[in-house]
Motif scaffolding. Structure first.
Motif, PDB file in Angstrom:
ATOM      1  N   GLN A   1      -2.837  -1.041   9.287  1.00  9.15           N
ATOM      2  CA  GLN A   1      -3.497  -1.546  10.488  1.00  9.15           C
ATOM      3  C   GLN A   1      -2.857  -2.858  10.952  1.00  9.15           C
ATOM      4  O   GLN A   1      -2.667  -3.079  12.147  1.00  9.15           O
ATOM      5  N   GLU A   2      -2.519  -3.740   9.982  1.00  6.04           N
ATOM      6  CA  GLU A   2      -1.890  -5.003  10.338  1.00  6.04           C
ATOM      7  C   GLU A   2      -0.505  -4.776  10.944  1.00  6.04           C
ATOM      8  O   GLU A   2      -0.135  -5.413  11.940  1.00  6.04           O
TER       9      GLU A   2
ATOM     10  N   VAL B   1      -6.621   4.064   8.022  1.00 12.68           N
ATOM     11  CA  VAL B   1      -7.706   3.215   7.516  1.00 12.68           C
ATOM     12  C   VAL B   1      -7.172   2.215   6.502  1.00 12.68           C
ATOM     13  O   VAL B   1      -7.947   1.458   5.916  1.00 12.68           O
ATOM     14  N   LYS B   2      -5.867   2.192   6.276  1.00 10.91           N
ATOM     15  CA  LYS B   2      -5.276   1.282   5.308  1.00 10.91           C
ATOM     16  C   LYS B   2      -5.055  -0.083   5.976  1.00 10.91           C
ATOM     17  O   LYS B   2      -4.360  -0.171   6.999  1.00 10.91           O
ATOM     18  N   PRO B   3      -5.636  -1.154   5.419  1.00  8.78           N
ATOM     19  CA  PRO B   3      -5.552  -2.472   6.070  1.00  8.78           C
ATOM     20  C   PRO B   3      -4.128  -2.927   6.376  1.00  8.78           C
ATOM     21  O   PRO B   3      -3.875  -3.495   7.445  1.00  8.78           O
ATOM     22  N   LEU B   4      -3.186  -2.693   5.464  1.00  6.66           N
ATOM     23  CA  LEU B   4      -1.824  -3.161   5.697  1.00  6.66           C
ATOM     24  C   LEU B   4      -1.155  -2.366   6.815  1.00  6.66           C
ATOM     25  O   LEU B   4      -0.387  -2.921   7.609  1.00  6.66           O
TER      26      LEU B   4
ATOM     27  N   THR C   1       0.853  -1.180   0.000  1.00  8.36           N
ATOM     28  CA  THR C   1       0.000   0.000   0.000  1.00  8.36           C
ATOM     29  C   THR C   1       0.893   1.235   0.000  1.00  8.36           C
ATOM     30  O   THR C   1       1.990   1.210   0.564  1.00  8.36           O
TER      31      THR C   1
END
Length: 223
Positions: A122-123, A117-120, A95
């Motif tokens: 967040q991970e 708000v970016k999933p990666l 990302t």
């Protein structure tokens, strides 16, 4: 999730010169190169027990690593990447980050990362919180990249590998890196379902075998 095949070969400078000529005759240079090459700077992550490093050294069949990288000193395009490997097959999720987001990751600024708000992102934030993942070292190198449409093949030659030792502020212009010892040239070959025979023949070198060389591991020797 789409996985790709990957070969890595440790080669010498003479091998690289011979390969470069052969690859140029059949493949197309990556469109992002400048004068046939580009410079990569990455910031790699690991936990306090050096989980990613030890998994690589021990050759575990299932492993992952996070890194942030940019190309040719251009901080307007920075990527957070998660590379996963399962039974020899590779997947890369990525990302784009702003320079402020990349700096927050480098500084372990949890307040800013928590709001992403970016999933990666967040991970990564979750694993920094629960697994102790943190920036470990900067890895610099020069890459020449070639592409071939059938099989979605990508061949790269990586050299001039440098380490930031324990430095992690990879966005600084005056960031210091040093040569990573006698690190070799690394030939990488990646493809989807099949590797065309013309490419397979080109990258075969006498006495060179597939190996699990890691630029990150080579740079972590120093810290």
């Amino acid at each position: 999730m789409k996985f790709r095949h990957e070969w890595k070969h440790e080669i010498n400078h003479s091998d690289m010169l011979a390969l470069r000529s052969r690859l140029r005759a059949v493949m197309v240079m990556d469109a992002h190169t400048i004068n046939g090459k580009y410079e990569i700077r990455s910031l790699y992550f690991d936990n306090l027990e050096d989980k990613a490093l030890l998994e690589k050294i021990n050759g575990l069949n299932m492993r992952e690593k996070f890194r942030v990288r940019y190309y040719n000193g251009d901080r307007s395009f920075i990527l957070l990447e998660k590379k996963s490997k399962i039974n020899g097959l590779c997947h890369k999720g990525q990302t784009q980050l702003s320079a402020a987001e990349a700096q927050a990751i480098s500084d372990c600024n949890m307040d800013m990362l928590r709001e992403s708000v970016k999933p990666l992102v967040q991970e990564l934030y979750l694993k920094m919180q629960t697994q102790g993942l943190q920036p470990k070292t900067i890895v610099d190198y020069t890459r020449e990249a070639f592409v071939y449409a059938p099989g979605n093949v990508r061949v790269t030659l990586d050299y001039n590998i440098r380490t930031g030792i324990t430095g992690t502020d990879f966005l600084k212009n005056d960031c210091v890196t040093i040569p990573a010892g006698d690190a070799p040239v690394i030939l990488e070959v990646k493809w989807d379902e099949f590797l065309p025979s013309v490419i397979r023949d080109i990258v075969q070198l006498n006495g060179r075998h597939s190996l699990a060389f890691s630029k990150y591991a080579a740079c972590r020797i120093y810290g």
